[in-house]
Motif scaffolding. Structure first.
Motif, mmCIF file in Angstrom:
data_model
loop_
_atom_site.group_PDB
_atom_site.id
_atom_site.type_symbol
_atom_site.label_atom_id
_atom_site.label_comp_id
_atom_site.label_asym_id
_atom_site.label_seq_id
_atom_site.Cartn_x
_atom_site.Cartn_y
_atom_site.Cartn_z
ATOM 1 N N ARG A 156 0.820 -1.214 0.000
ATOM 2 C CA ARG A 156 0.000 0.000 0.000
ATOM 3 C C ARG A 156 0.846 1.252 0.000
ATOM 4 N NH1 ARG A 156 -3.408 -0.681 5.057
ATOM 5 N NH2 ARG A 156 -2.375 -2.704 5.240
ATOM 6 N N VAL A 157 0.479 2.198 -0.839
ATOM 7 C CA VAL A 157 1.132 3.500 -0.901
ATOM 8 C C VAL A 157 -0.002 4.517 -0.795
ATOM 9 C CG1 VAL A 157 2.358 5.070 -2.427
ATOM 10 C CG2 VAL A 157 3.051 2.681 -2.298
ATOM 11 N N SER A 158 0.048 5.365 0.219
ATOM 12 C CA SER A 158 -1.127 6.189 0.486
ATOM 13 C C SER A 158 -0.784 7.451 1.258
ATOM 14 C CB SER A 158 -2.133 5.353 1.290
ATOM 15 O OG SER A 158 -3.097 6.162 1.894
ATOM 16 N N GLU A 159 -1.598 8.475 1.094
ATOM 17 C CA GLU A 159 -1.418 9.689 1.888
ATOM 18 C C GLU A 159 -2.094 9.575 3.259
ATOM 19 O OE1 GLU A 159 -0.961 13.663 -0.242
ATOM 20 O OE2 GLU A 159 -2.478 12.635 -1.466
ATOM 21 N N THR A 160 -2.906 8.564 3.423
ATOM 22 C CA THR A 160 -3.652 8.390 4.667
ATOM 23 C C THR A 160 -2.746 7.851 5.774
ATOM 24 O OG1 THR A 160 -5.494 7.782 3.257
ATOM 25 C CG2 THR A 160 -5.747 7.350 5.611
ATOM 26 N N PRO A 161 -2.800 8.443 6.971
ATOM 27 C CA PRO A 161 -2.018 7.879 8.086
ATOM 28 C C PRO A 161 -2.453 6.446 8.373
ATOM 29 C CG PRO A 161 -2.931 10.028 8.675
ATOM 30 C CD PRO A 161 -3.561 9.632 7.370
ATOM 31 N N PHE A 162 -1.538 5.652 8.927
ATOM 32 C CA PHE A 162 -1.914 4.292 9.332
ATOM 33 C C PHE A 162 -1.557 4.081 10.793
ATOM 34 C CE2 PHE A 162 2.420 3.878 7.692
ATOM 35 C CZ PHE A 162 3.042 3.075 8.633
ATOM 36 N N ASP A 163 -2.190 3.084 11.384
ATOM 37 C CA ASP A 163 -1.980 2.770 12.795
ATOM 38 C C ASP A 163 -1.058 1.545 12.878
ATOM 39 O OD1 ASP A 163 -2.270 1.376 15.262
ATOM 40 O OD2 ASP A 163 -4.170 2.399 15.641
ATOM 41 N N PRO A 164 0.198 1.735 13.328
ATOM 42 C CA PRO A 164 1.171 0.637 13.281
ATOM 43 C C PRO A 164 0.691 -0.632 13.996
ATOM 44 C CG PRO A 164 2.240 2.688 13.928
ATOM 45 C CD PRO A 164 0.775 2.965 13.905
ATOM 46 N N GLY A 165 0.155 -0.466 15.179
ATOM 47 C CA GLY A 165 -0.273 -1.628 15.952
ATOM 48 C C GLY A 165 -1.471 -2.327 15.335
ATOM 49 N N ALA A 166 -2.415 -1.550 14.832
ATOM 50 C CA ALA A 166 -3.588 -2.144 14.195
ATOM 51 C C ALA A 166 -3.169 -2.899 12.938
ATOM 52 C CB ALA A 166 -4.615 -1.059 13.860
ATOM 53 N N GLU A 167 -2.194 -2.340 12.209
ATOM 54 C CA GLU A 167 -1.701 -3.026 11.008
ATOM 55 C C GLU A 167 -0.986 -4.320 11.379
ATOM 56 O OE1 GLU A 167 -2.438 -2.396 8.018
ATOM 57 O OE2 GLU A 167 -3.284 -0.381 8.175
ATOM 58 N N SER A 168 -0.207 -4.278 12.470
ATOM 59 C CA SER A 168 0.467 -5.506 12.924
ATOM 60 C C SER A 168 -0.550 -6.585 13.263
ATOM 61 C CB SER A 168 1.314 -5.240 14.173
ATOM 62 O OG SER A 168 2.405 -4.429 13.857
ATOM 63 N N ASN A 169 -1.564 -6.199 13.988
ATOM 64 C CA ASN A 169 -2.562 -7.201 14.377
ATOM 65 C C ASN A 169 -3.317 -7.762 13.168
ATOM 66 O OD1 ASN A 169 -1.908 -7.294 17.046
ATOM 67 N ND2 ASN A 169 -3.585 -5.980 17.751
ATOM 68 N N ALA A 170 -3.644 -6.887 12.214
ATOM 69 C CA ALA A 170 -4.350 -7.360 11.014
ATOM 70 C C ALA A 170 -3.459 -8.346 10.251
ATOM 71 C CB ALA A 170 -4.737 -6.181 10.130
ATOM 72 N N PHE A 171 -2.167 -8.014 10.192
ATOM 73 C CA PHE A 171 -1.212 -8.886 9.499
ATOM 74 C C PHE A 171 -1.102 -10.239 10.205
ATOM 75 C CE2 PHE A 171 3.270 -10.286 8.963
ATOM 76 C CZ PHE A 171 3.285 -10.444 7.592
ATOM 77 N N LEU A 172 -0.962 -10.204 11.527
ATOM 78 C CA LEU A 172 -0.833 -11.447 12.299
ATOM 79 C C LEU A 172 -2.099 -12.290 12.180
ATOM 80 C CD1 LEU A 172 0.942 -10.192 15.560
ATOM 81 C CD2 LEU A 172 1.940 -11.482 13.675
ATOM 82 N N ASP A 173 -3.246 -11.617 12.174
ATOM 83 C CA ASP A 173 -4.505 -12.370 12.110
ATOM 84 C C ASP A 173 -4.622 -13.199 10.839
ATOM 85 O OD1 ASP A 173 -5.429 -11.663 14.562
ATOM 86 O OD2 ASP A 173 -6.623 -9.962 13.873
#
Lengths: 83, 149, 149, 83
Positions: free
Chosen positions: C4-21
């Motif tokens: 993903r390449v985006s101007e929108t901020p992301f939430d590092p921890g939420a992204e980690s959890n989504a990835f792990l899930d």
């Protein structure tokens, strides 16, 4: 002295801890292992390869052959598999 | 520095965010998360970690301190669970923060390599055929040895 | 794989959890998070990243695919922001999943090393004295070169 | 052909993109850079060190000296500083 056993060592001895009044010739951590190996069949089997164990005195890892001095607890630790 | 050994489950992402919130202007954070593995050709039902908590805290603190010194880390956190866990549950998380990405990678990796051989945890797997203690790997000894050159 | 390449901020921890899930039974996950750095001796007010999004997606996909092949990764995610950001905000996150911790570390690190020199992003720092484009570092070229041996 | 400029190159040329009908002697990506460097003062300055730029044709990075063929877009990319 309190002796703690962990993991498969605990299972082989069927004991997680015990208090032992060691005879005066038990001076170092290595002597403790030799004592336990000589005590009975289960000990002989459990400590077949004494070098694989780490030992801790009062919850600090010490080198093989460290004198017990006035430590109150010795822990006998099989090879660790955490992480 | 934050070192925790506990039977309570932890939330990997929430821990990452809490860690970053403490010092994220440093610039680079590396997080290792170890989870209960269960592969199709080696399925496990559960994993039980035994621990000597007092010694574990001491060993993890020593390892983390060494990594901070060696790689000039801005911060480090080590969380290790014990008790019974199911596949996919997090066991361990190491987070290293630095101004430089290489230091953050090295710090997290060194802590993991030492932790495997020097932290008093023991894994027992429950599979369809019974329970067995996980054997220590000589690969873990060599992984640790590379930091001692 | 998720790029993903985006101007929108992301939430590092939420992204980690989504990835792990998506695949946590693999066992080992390494996350690199790059944040806007602002050190006491080099304070910055803001960082603006310029990007060529179409090319960035293509380059990041190529880099991530190479890492997956080379280290047999179970999964990989690369998130890169562009636009204006403040100190401490996440810029980039790379997450690598594997059955083996070394592969996860190597995969994340290789992607970061390539990304630095091969992904079309350009950083401009705003400091108290004005704005300037960040210069490319030769250290980044050598970091990449080690994967080409 | 559409030409894209990024980062400090964009600022130095004061232009993010333009359409240029290149003369027939502009055949490769290197020829494009030489053409722009010869065009005016700003170009000469911006492309003082032509080897540092990467070029992309239709959003694919190509080696220096690649023929433009029927590409519609060329992007001129200063050294990248992401991550």
């Amino acid at each position: 002295m309190k002796v703690l056993y962990f993991a498969w060592l605990r299972e082989r001895l069927n004991l997680s801890e015990e208090d032992i009044a060691f005879p005066p010739e038990v001076v170092t951590t290595g002597d403790v292992i030799a004592f336990l190996a000589a005590r009975d069949e289960a000990g002989a089997l459990a400590f077949e390869r004494p070098a694989i164990f780490k030992t801790a005195l009062d919850a600090r890892i010490v080198p093989h052959g460290t004198p017990l001095a006035d430590a109150k607890i010795i822990a006998l630790l099989p090879p660790m598999t955490g992480g | 520095m934050d070192i925790r050994v506990s039977e309570t489950p932890f939330d990997p992402g929430a821990e990452s965010n809490a860690f970053l919130d403490r010092g994220k202007a440093a610039g680079a954070a590396v997080t290792f998360t170890g989870l209960v593995r269960s592969l199709p050709d080696d399925p496990i039902i559960a994993l039980t970690l035994e621990c000597y908590p007092e010694l574990a805290i001491r060993q993890l603190t020593a390892i983390a301190t060494e990594a901070v010194t060696r790689f000039s880390l801005a911060d480090i956190t080590v969380i290790h669970r014990y008790g019974r866990m199911l596949p996919g549950e997090p066991i361990v998380q190491v987070m290293a923060l630095s101004a430089h990405r290489q230091a953050a990678f090295d710090g997290a990796q060194m802590v993991m390599d030492y932790l495997k051989t020097d932290a008093p945890f023991w894994k027992k797997e429950t599979t369809a055929t019974g329970e067995h203690w996980v054997e220590a790997k000589s690969a873990d000894d060599s992984a640790k040895a590379r930091w001692e050159a």
